[in-house]
Scaffold this active site. Structure first.
Site, mmCIF file in Angstrom:
data_model
loop_
_atom_site.group_PDB
_atom_site.id
_atom_site.type_symbol
_atom_site.label_atom_id
_atom_site.label_comp_id
_atom_site.label_asym_id
_atom_site.label_seq_id
_atom_site.Cartn_x
_atom_site.Cartn_y
_atom_site.Cartn_z
ATOM 1 N N LYS A 93 37.540 26.814 42.940
ATOM 2 C CA LYS A 93 38.339 27.633 43.612
ATOM 3 C C LYS A 93 38.250 27.474 45.048
ATOM 4 O O LYS A 93 37.171 27.730 45.587
ATOM 5 C CB LYS A 93 38.088 29.137 43.313
HETATM 6 C C1 E4P Z 1 41.820 36.073 41.789
HETATM 7 O O1 E4P Z 1 41.672 35.043 41.750
HETATM 8 C C2 E4P Z 1 41.839 36.835 43.175
HETATM 9 O O2 E4P Z 1 40.519 36.428 43.680
HETATM 10 C C3 E4P Z 1 41.745 38.301 42.996
HETATM 11 O O3 E4P Z 1 42.827 38.590 41.984
HETATM 12 C C4 E4P Z 1 42.105 39.215 44.125
HETATM 13 O O4 E4P Z 1 42.294 40.423 43.792
HETATM 14 P P1 E4P Z 1 42.196 41.755 44.650
HETATM 15 O O5 E4P Z 1 43.426 41.722 45.538
HETATM 16 O O6 E4P Z 1 42.375 43.000 43.814
HETATM 17 O O7 E4P Z 1 40.862 41.664 45.374
#
Ligand code: E4P
Length: 222
Positions: free
Chosen positions: A88
């Site tokens: 990622k």
């Molecule tokens: C996933 O890949 C993201 O990091 C995550 O969904 C972020 O979510 P949040 O906005 O609830 O922190």
């Protein structure tokens, strides 16, 4: 549509896996910190533990570095942990270059922190396997997060990009349903939003009635 769970909590990952609907896991540094996972060795081991629970599902593991050499070094180390790891990478200039590098090397990537269609277009051009538009965080600032999913769907379909749209920052079950209507390839959501899809009061009432009628007829037959 694929279902990923958005957590680093092993118990919740197991619970979602046991439902029989789990296709993968996304994590980020905040989710790892929430579980108290810190220090390089512990972090890497935690990713392996997650991969072992979901066996065939993709597991997004996020780099911390923001310079190209650092992103490449961390990404290669993460990718070598397990075949299901997807690296990622944040949507920044050095991240974009790293995605091209990883893509040319056959290392799968998830381009994260996507808040505009232009960013999603660049990520697809660079060869990202997934893009992660953050629906809930856009909603939080009075912008329609779902509209971004629609825009990206249209653009990717126009040109046949095979980058998968991984709708992230999901806050509630209707986000999941709406993403499915729009045609997101994947939704990553907390366990609570996934299990909330199960519930309907008419299901509960209907089941209570069926069981009560069955009990009655069984007693009558005695
Ligand atoms: C996933 O890949 C993201 O990091 C995550 O969904 C972020 O979510 P949040 O906005 O609830 O922190």
């Amino acid at each position: 549509m694929k279902f990923f769970i958005d957590t680093a909590n092993l118990q919740q990952i197991r619970e979602a896996h046991e439902l029989g609907i789990l296709d993968g896991v996304t994590t980020n540094p905040s989710l790892m910190a929430k579980e108290g996972i810190s220090g390089k060795d512990r972090v890497l081991k935690h990713y392996v533990d997650i991969c072992e629970i979901v066996d065939n599902g993709d597991v997004s593991a996020e780099v911390i570095a923001t310079d190209l050499d650092g992103i490449i070094r961390e990404g290669e180390e993460l990718a070598s942990l397990h075949p299901n790891i997807v690296v990622k990478v944040p949507m920044i200039k050095e991240g974009l270059k790293a995605i091209r590098y990883f893509s040319d090397k056959g290392i799968r990537t998830n381009c994260t922190l996507i808040f505009s269609a232009g960013q999603a277009l660049l990520a697809a051009k660079a060869g990202a396997g997934y893009v992660s538009p953050f629906v809930g965080r856009l909603d939080d600032v009075s912008t329609d997060g779902l509209q971004l999913i629609e825009q990206i769907r249209l653009i990717y379909d126009n040109y046949g990009y095979d980058t998968e749209i991984l709708a992230a920052s999901i806050r509630h079950p209707m986000h999941i349903v709406n993403c499915a209507e729009i045609g997101a390839d994947v939704v990553t959501a907390p366990l609570s939003a996934i299990t909330a899809l199960l519930n309907h009061p008419l299901t509960d009432n209907g089941l209570s009635q069926f069981l009560a009628d069955h009990r009655k007829s069984t007693e009558l037959a005695k």
